[in-house]
Design an enzyme around this catalytic site. Structure first.
Site, mmCIF file in Angstrom:
data_model
loop_
_atom_site.group_PDB
_atom_site.id
_atom_site.type_symbol
_atom_site.label_atom_id
_atom_site.label_comp_id
_atom_site.label_asym_id
_atom_site.label_seq_id
_atom_site.Cartn_x
_atom_site.Cartn_y
_atom_site.Cartn_z
ATOM 1 C CG HIS A 180 -2.057 -0.975 1.095
ATOM 2 N ND1 HIS A 180 -2.651 -1.577 2.173
ATOM 3 C CD2 HIS A 180 -2.704 -1.444 -0.006
ATOM 4 C CE1 HIS A 180 -3.628 -2.380 1.746
ATOM 5 N NE2 HIS A 180 -3.669 -2.327 0.431
ATOM 6 N NE ARG A 182 -3.761 4.845 2.692
ATOM 7 C CZ ARG A 182 -5.067 5.093 2.730
ATOM 8 N NH1 ARG A 182 -5.521 6.270 2.346
ATOM 9 N NH2 ARG A 182 -5.920 4.167 3.111
ATOM 10 C CD GLU A 183 -0.443 0.649 4.292
ATOM 11 O OE1 GLU A 183 0.253 -0.391 4.262
ATOM 12 O OE2 GLU A 183 -1.680 0.625 4.193
ATOM 13 N NE ARG A 238 -6.455 0.146 0.475
ATOM 14 C CZ ARG A 238 -6.422 -0.420 1.683
ATOM 15 N NH1 ARG A 238 -5.896 0.222 2.699
ATOM 16 N NH2 ARG A 238 -6.897 -1.628 1.856
ATOM 17 C CG ASN A 254 -3.368 -7.182 1.422
ATOM 18 O OD1 ASN A 254 -2.920 -8.287 1.082
ATOM 19 N ND2 ASN A 254 -3.664 -6.886 2.681
ATOM 20 N NE ARG A 255 -9.533 -5.742 1.347
ATOM 21 C CZ ARG A 255 -8.595 -5.355 2.197
ATOM 22 N NH1 ARG A 255 -7.337 -5.765 2.040
ATOM 23 N NH2 ARG A 255 -8.888 -4.569 3.216
ATOM 24 C CG HIS A 307 -0.352 -3.765 5.192
ATOM 25 N ND1 HIS A 307 -1.159 -3.340 4.166
ATOM 26 C CD2 HIS A 307 -0.025 -5.055 4.903
ATOM 27 C CE1 HIS A 307 -1.313 -4.327 3.292
ATOM 28 N NE2 HIS A 307 -0.634 -5.380 3.720
ATOM 29 C CB SER A 308 1.912 1.600 8.655
ATOM 30 O OG SER A 308 1.725 2.594 7.654
ATOM 31 C CD GLU A 381 -2.415 -2.609 9.048
ATOM 32 O OE1 GLU A 381 -1.738 -1.587 8.806
ATOM 33 O OE2 GLU A 381 -3.289 -3.058 8.283
HETATM 34 ZN ZN LIG Z 1 -2.065 -1.477 4.125
#
Ligand SMILES: [Zn+2]
Length: 609
Positions: A180, A182-183, A238, A254-255, A307-308, A381
């Site tokens: 993702h 923006r993480e 994202r 991640n989907r 992730h975050s 996360e």
């Molecule tokens: Zn994420």
């Protein structure tokens, strides 16, 4: 090996616009007049209101009733939240101002010559160049690889870290960050792990043991197109950058993995949505490349998708609340990593089965790795509890704690027995009471020990535990009480400890074939418990009673015996390494005369009283 064109990807947008690409000056998507608010424990009804009032949720996972969530809200609507009885804490009053500050700082960081790599967040190009630097610096241990190319023509590169001479098919642990875009804290954390493993090999026991048994495959930017977009155009982007053909862009990678992709649970079938799952499973170059990379490497034994934010360790399944195969092992691994993270910086991560601690979700990378390939897998996360935009002061602590969790995991993973231990409470989905810190003087703190079969079987009656106060001297055996109704767990009560002292644990068990296995998550001297007047929190902890480096014997006194012990231990190390790295006074992972000198100076300066 790679020429400059190879680094940048010949013909890619990177080469055509080398300057514009990574430089964060010109982000056209603005967030003026908006705040981020955190809602602690919303009801389903309040979530409905937030969905209509707020611009969007501003976190990695989707908001759920009863779970904290963070929202992007226009200033003029903040009052409306209060009127509706939604208790929201403003965590970022002015989002655009925060991004302006970040941009300004990053512009300076880009220009700073020879800046420390971890002084700030780094662009896709900088991360790629850093991988090349590490390969140059550690030619026998680090190598670069590529898993494929994005729609935007960018290389999805990786770094392999292995001990010198490791076979190509040595068991491996795979990590990816920045799936993702923006993480950002995940990218620096991944690079920190790579950097430290290379630096510590042969100097520090845990990293050395980890790399002797496993090699590490890190893909620092799994979503390069999205990551570049988050620097140049929209900080809160994202997804990847697929042109969906309807004016919208991006698939939530991640989907998009092909395990339980359908039916979409928390994934969306609408292209403009943040969680759009894509037109088909593995429709995206990034996910297909990861699938092919993993499938071709049966020696990959564990997988982490980082992730975050929210501070979570999430094990399968995500798609169902049904308990997964190997659930007892997952519970033990979760506690080992949770403890490892907490004991480094004092930050608590919640841990447990994703669908149980959060919600059910489809098409996730970790479910695919475990469900389709049988590889134990986790989603993480990272920090914080409320923002993707973290100050640079979080970069190193995040790196340190996640590395510690990983090293502790590697210590126990694929051993003949899986031994874990912790302080009460022991439910894996709950936060530990502290980072293995107890209150001085407590006589009621209990420690639990779990022993589970790994690649071998437990020999009944073979569990032994002993404790030692301080760094030198003999261990004293303790009496263990089995837990009724739980054949894998034992308890004992810790002795009272004075403030600043440290209790070392020596815990071993044997297999039915006579192999002795020590507690995972040990390092030199094994797991330790510290007595300090502090309480842990989700944001870390402070310790009003500092541990004195010199007070090795935990007797509250720094005296010439301690100094003598240090000097003896030092010379013992110099003659027969390895590795009492706790004597590394200067923090350079090396023991040398400078350290000894520093220690003596500190001692006489009275800083160790
Ligand atoms: Zn994420």
């Amino acid at each position: 090996m790679l020429g400059l064109a190879g680094l940048l990807g010949a013909g890619s947008p990177a080469l055509a616009q080398p300057l514009a690409q990574g430089v964060p000056f010109a982000a056209p998507v603005r967030y003026d007049g908006q705040a981020a608010v955190r809602v602690e424990n919303p009801t389903a009804e309040q979530l409905e209101m937030l969905l209509s009032l707020a611009e969007e949720p501003l976190q990695c996972g989707l908001p759920q009733p009863g779970q904290p969530s963070v929202w992007r809200v226009r200033w003029e609507r903040l009052d409306r939240l209060a009127e509706l009885g939604i208790a929201a804490e403003v965590v970022t009053p002015d989002l655009q101002r925060e991004l302006d500050i970040e941009n300004q700082r990053l512009a300076g960081a880009q220009l700073a010559e020879n800046a420390d790599y971890f002084a700030d967040y780094r662009t896709y190009e900088q991360m790629s160049l850093r991988v090349n630097e590490l390969v140059d610096q550690y030619p026998g241990m680090a190598s670069r690889f590529s898993i494929g190319t994005t729609a935007g023509g960018r290389d999805i590169f990786g770094i392999r870290i292995a001990r010198p001479g490791a076979p190509a098919d040595q068991p491996a642990i795979l990590l990816n960050t920045l799936i993702h875009a923006r993480e950002w804290i995940t990218g620096t954390t991944g690079m920190y792990i790579a950097d430290e493993l290379l630096r510590r090999y042969g100097k520090e026991i845990q990293a050395t043991q980890a790399l002797d048994r496993f090699h590490i495959l890190l893909i620092p930017v799994l979503n390069p197109d999205g990551y570049v977009h988050s620097w140049t155009t929209d900080r809160f982007w994202r997804k990847n950058r697929r042109n969906n053909g309807d004016g919208s862009f991006g698939v939530d990678l991640n989907r998009n993995f092909g395990f339980q992709w359908d039916p979409p649970l928390t994934a969306s079938t609408w292209p403009e949505d943040m969680t759009y799952r894509g037109p088909a499973a593995f429709s995206e170059p990034e996910t297909a490349a990861l699938r092919d990379f993993v499938t071709a490497r049966p020696y990959i034994r564990a997988y982490f998708d980082i992730h975050s934010f929210s501070q979570l360790i999430m094990s399968p399944w995500a798609y169902t609340s049904t308990v997964p195969p190997r659930s007892a092992e997952y519970a033990a691994w979760n506690v080992i990593m949770q403890t490892g993270i907490a004991r480094r910086e004092g930050v608590l991560y919640r841990a447990g089965q994703l669908s149980r601690i959060l919600y059910r979700t489809s098409g996730s990378s970790a479910d695919w790795a475990f469900g389709s390939r049988g590889i134990p897998a986790w989603g993480y996360e990272l920090r914080s509890t409320d923002s993707f935009v973290l100050p640079t002061s979080e970069i190193l602590p995040s790196g340190r704690e996640v590395l510690q969790g990983l090293l502790d995991f590697a210590d126990g993973f694929e051993r003949p027995l899986l031994i874990s231990a912790g302080l009460t409470p022991s439910t894996p989905t709950e936060a530990l009471p502290s980072a293995h810190v107890v209150s001085p003087g407590s006589t009621t703190t209990r420690l639990w020990i779990d022993v589970r079969p790994g690649t071998g079987q437990f020999q009944a009656g073979s569990l032994r535990a002993a404790v030692r106060l301080g760094r030198f001297g003999e261990f004293t055996p303790v009496t263990l009480t089995p837990e009724s109704g739980n054949a894998s767990r034992w308890w004992f009560t810790l002795p009272a400890m004075v403030c600043g002292s440290e209790l070392f644990l020596d815990i071993t068990a044997q297999t039915t074939t006579g192999q002795t296995v020590a507690l995972a998550a040990g390092g030199p001297g094994g797991l330790s418990i510290r007595a300090r007047s502090a309480s842990a929190s989700s944001t870390g902890q402070t310790f009003p009673c500092p541990t004195c480096r010199a007070n090795f014997n935990a007797d509250e006194f720094t005296n010439l015996d301690d100094l003598g012990d240090y000097i003896s231990a030092y010379y013992e190390y110099v003659n027969t390494p390895p590795w009492p790295i706790w004597m590394d006074v200067s923090g350079d992972m090396e023991l040398n005369l400078d350290d000894l000198g520093d220690f003596i100076t500190l001692y006489y300066a009275g800083q160790c009283n």
